[in-house]
Scaffold this motif. Structure first.
Motif, PDB file in Angstrom:
ATOM      1  N   SER A 113    -112.964  11.657  65.433  1.00  0.00           N
ATOM      2  CA  SER A 113    -111.764  12.438  65.727  1.00  0.00           C
ATOM      3  C   SER A 113    -111.666  12.777  67.206  1.00  0.00           C
ATOM      4  O   SER A 113    -112.662  12.769  67.939  1.00  0.00           O
ATOM      5  CB  SER A 113    -111.760  13.731  64.906  1.00  0.00           C
ATOM      6  N   PHE A 114    -110.431  13.095  67.624  1.00  0.00           N
ATOM      7  CA  PHE A 114    -110.171  13.519  68.999  1.00  0.00           C
ATOM      8  C   PHE A 114    -108.986  14.478  68.983  1.00  0.00           C
ATOM      9  O   PHE A 114    -107.889  14.117  68.560  1.00  0.00           O
ATOM     10  CB  PHE A 114    -109.874  12.300  69.873  1.00  0.00           C
ATOM     11  N   ASP A 115    -109.219  15.705  69.417  1.00  0.00           N
ATOM     12  CA  ASP A 115    -108.199  16.752  69.453  1.00  0.00           C
ATOM     13  C   ASP A 115    -107.850  17.227  68.047  1.00  0.00           C
ATOM     14  O   ASP A 115    -108.458  18.155  67.538  1.00  0.00           O
ATOM     15  CB  ASP A 115    -106.965  16.274  70.211  1.00  0.00           C
ATOM     16  N   ASP A 116    -106.883  16.609  67.396  1.00  0.00           N
ATOM     17  CA  ASP A 116    -106.451  17.061  66.070  1.00  0.00           C
ATOM     18  C   ASP A 116    -106.441  15.889  65.086  1.00  0.00           C
ATOM     19  O   ASP A 116    -105.661  14.954  65.258  1.00  0.00           O
ATOM     20  CB  ASP A 116    -105.059  17.679  66.144  1.00  0.00           C
ATOM     21  N   PRO A 117    -107.283  15.935  64.036  1.00  0.00           N
ATOM     22  CA  PRO A 117    -107.347  14.829  63.092  1.00  0.00           C
ATOM     23  C   PRO A 117    -106.561  15.029  61.803  1.00  0.00           C
ATOM     24  O   PRO A 117    -106.554  14.132  60.947  1.00  0.00           O
ATOM     25  CB  PRO A 117    -108.843  14.777  62.761  1.00  0.00           C
ATOM     26  N   ALA A 118    -105.870  16.164  61.632  1.00  0.00           N
ATOM     27  CA  ALA A 118    -105.434  16.477  60.267  1.00  0.00           C
ATOM     28  C   ALA A 118    -104.009  16.973  60.074  1.00  0.00           C
ATOM     29  O   ALA A 118    -103.549  17.041  58.936  1.00  0.00           O
ATOM     30  CB  ALA A 118    -106.389  17.519  59.677  1.00  0.00           C
ATOM     31  N   THR A 119    -103.294  17.336  61.118  1.00  0.00           N
ATOM     32  CA  THR A 119    -101.983  17.945  60.910  1.00  0.00           C
ATOM     33  C   THR A 119    -101.055  17.052  60.086  1.00  0.00           C
ATOM     34  O   THR A 119    -100.337  17.529  59.202  1.00  0.00           O
ATOM     35  CB  THR A 119    -101.331  18.287  62.261  1.00  0.00           C
ATOM     36  N   LYS A 120    -101.069  15.747  60.335  1.00  0.00           N
ATOM     37  CA  LYS A 120    -100.190  14.821  59.618  1.00  0.00           C
ATOM     38  C   LYS A 120    -100.848  14.224  58.368  1.00  0.00           C
ATOM     39  O   LYS A 120    -100.238  13.415  57.663  1.00  0.00           O
ATOM     40  CB  LYS A 120     -99.761  13.683  60.550  1.00  0.00           C
ATOM     41  N   MET A 121    -102.057  14.630  58.068  1.00  0.00           N
ATOM     42  CA  MET A 121    -102.777  14.081  56.921  1.00  0.00           C
ATOM     43  C   MET A 121    -102.097  14.502  55.627  1.00  0.00           C
ATOM     44  O   MET A 121    -101.869  15.689  55.390  1.00  0.00           O
ATOM     45  CB  MET A 121    -104.230  14.566  56.931  1.00  0.00           C
ATOM     46  N   ASN A 122    -101.774  13.543  54.756  1.00  0.00           N
ATOM     47  CA  ASN A 122    -101.180  13.878  53.454  1.00  0.00           C
ATOM     48  C   ASN A 122    -102.149  13.537  52.326  1.00  0.00           C
ATOM     49  O   ASN A 122    -103.276  13.069  52.561  1.00  0.00           O
ATOM     50  CB  ASN A 122     -99.829  13.173  53.264  1.00  0.00           C
ATOM     51  N   ASP A 123    -101.721  13.757  51.104  1.00  0.00           N
ATOM     52  CA  ASP A 123    -102.607  13.563  49.955  1.00  0.00           C
ATOM     53  C   ASP A 123    -103.080  12.119  49.818  1.00  0.00           C
ATOM     54  O   ASP A 123    -104.243  11.862  49.497  1.00  0.00           O
ATOM     55  CB  ASP A 123    -101.906  13.998  48.663  1.00  0.00           C
ATOM     56  N   GLU A 124    -102.179  11.170  50.068  1.00  0.00           N
ATOM     57  CA  GLU A 124    -102.587   9.765  49.921  1.00  0.00           C
ATOM     58  C   GLU A 124    -103.614   9.378  50.981  1.00  0.00           C
ATOM     59  O   GLU A 124    -104.589   8.665  50.672  1.00  0.00           O
ATOM     60  CB  GLU A 124    -101.379   8.830  50.014  1.00  0.00           C
ATOM     61  N   ALA A 125    -103.435   9.838  52.200  1.00  0.00           N
ATOM     62  CA  ALA A 125    -104.403   9.527  53.256  1.00  0.00           C
ATOM     63  C   ALA A 125    -105.774  10.096  52.915  1.00  0.00           C
ATOM     64  O   ALA A 125    -106.801   9.425  53.084  1.00  0.00           O
ATOM     65  CB  ALA A 125    -103.913  10.070  54.591  1.00  0.00           C
TER      66      ALA A 125
END
Length: 232
Positions: free
Chosen positions: A151-163
């Protein structure tokens, strides 16, 4: 008056002994090794100090070599939003700022699990990017493909259930709890039967963050066994 005359040779020996004893005494006072000084004085030889052996260096900086048919790796997550992540495999840097192939979000390297050959590297912006790009990247992976993530900076804001589900299928246990600005390093594989032993997550927390707004960088290394070729 009686004069005690010391013969010339004896006088020379006495002078040498006096100088030698003075040398030993001075060495002892100054913390030197008196035994080595005496040895040097009487032998007249100069002993060169023995150089300390240099520590062995193993692939990707590991502390020990990997067994045969194993891949040596090291993952380093980014530090805040300043220092980019690194992915090293078999002493070759696959992803780094020097190679100019890092990006905000998730930095991924795909590797053939049978041959150890690099297949692809790519980064996915998980703050302002489109998660669809990540889904399209992970869905068609072939059986046995190794997936390295830093990861770098932010790994999760756009992460959804399928990802999250796709990463879980690769062996991740931490991805379901991954949140804004967490640090994350992970190695998984398509078709893995158990959970991956190669994963670390550092939660973004104001009370424990090393940097202002970010947790500390994570570093993980190890040896991954190559997969046996699939039988036809």
């Amino acid at each position: 008056m009686v004069c005690v005359c010391v013969p010339g040779p004896m006088r020379a020996v006495a002078v040498l002994l006096l100088v030698g004893l003075t040398w030993v005494l001075a060495s002892s006072i100054l913390g030197g090794d008196s035994s080595s000084v005496v040895k040097h004085f009487f032998s007249g030889t100069n002993e060169e100090p023995t150089a300390e052996p240099k520590p062995r260096r193993y692939k990707c900086g590991l502390s020990a070599p990997c067994p045969q048919k194993h891949l040596a790796f090291r993952l380093v997550s980014g530090a805040a939003n300043v220092i980019g992540p690194k992915i090293c495999l078999e002493d070759k840097m696959l992803v780094s700022s020097v190679k100019n192939n890092v990006g905000r979000g998730l930095n991924i390297a795909l590797v053939n699990g049978v041959s150890g050959e690099l297949l692809d590297t790519k980064s996915f912006d998980m703050w302002a990017g489109d998660v669809t790009d990540l889904l399209k990247y992970l869905r068609p992976l072939h059986e046995g493909t190794l997936v390295f993530v830093a990861s770098f900076d932010d790994p999760a804001t756009k992460m959804n259930d399928e990802a999250r589900r796709l990463f879980e299928e690769l062996g991740s246990t931490a991805v379901k709890e991954l949140t804004f600005r967490d640090s994350w390093v992970f190695v998984g594989a398509k078709g893995i039967e158990n959970k991956s032993p190669f994963e670390q997550r550092m939660k973004n927390s104001k009370s424990s963050n090393k940097y202002e707004g970010w947790p500390e960088s994570l570093e993980m290394d190890g040896c991954i066994p190559l997969r046996a070729p699939l039988e036809n």
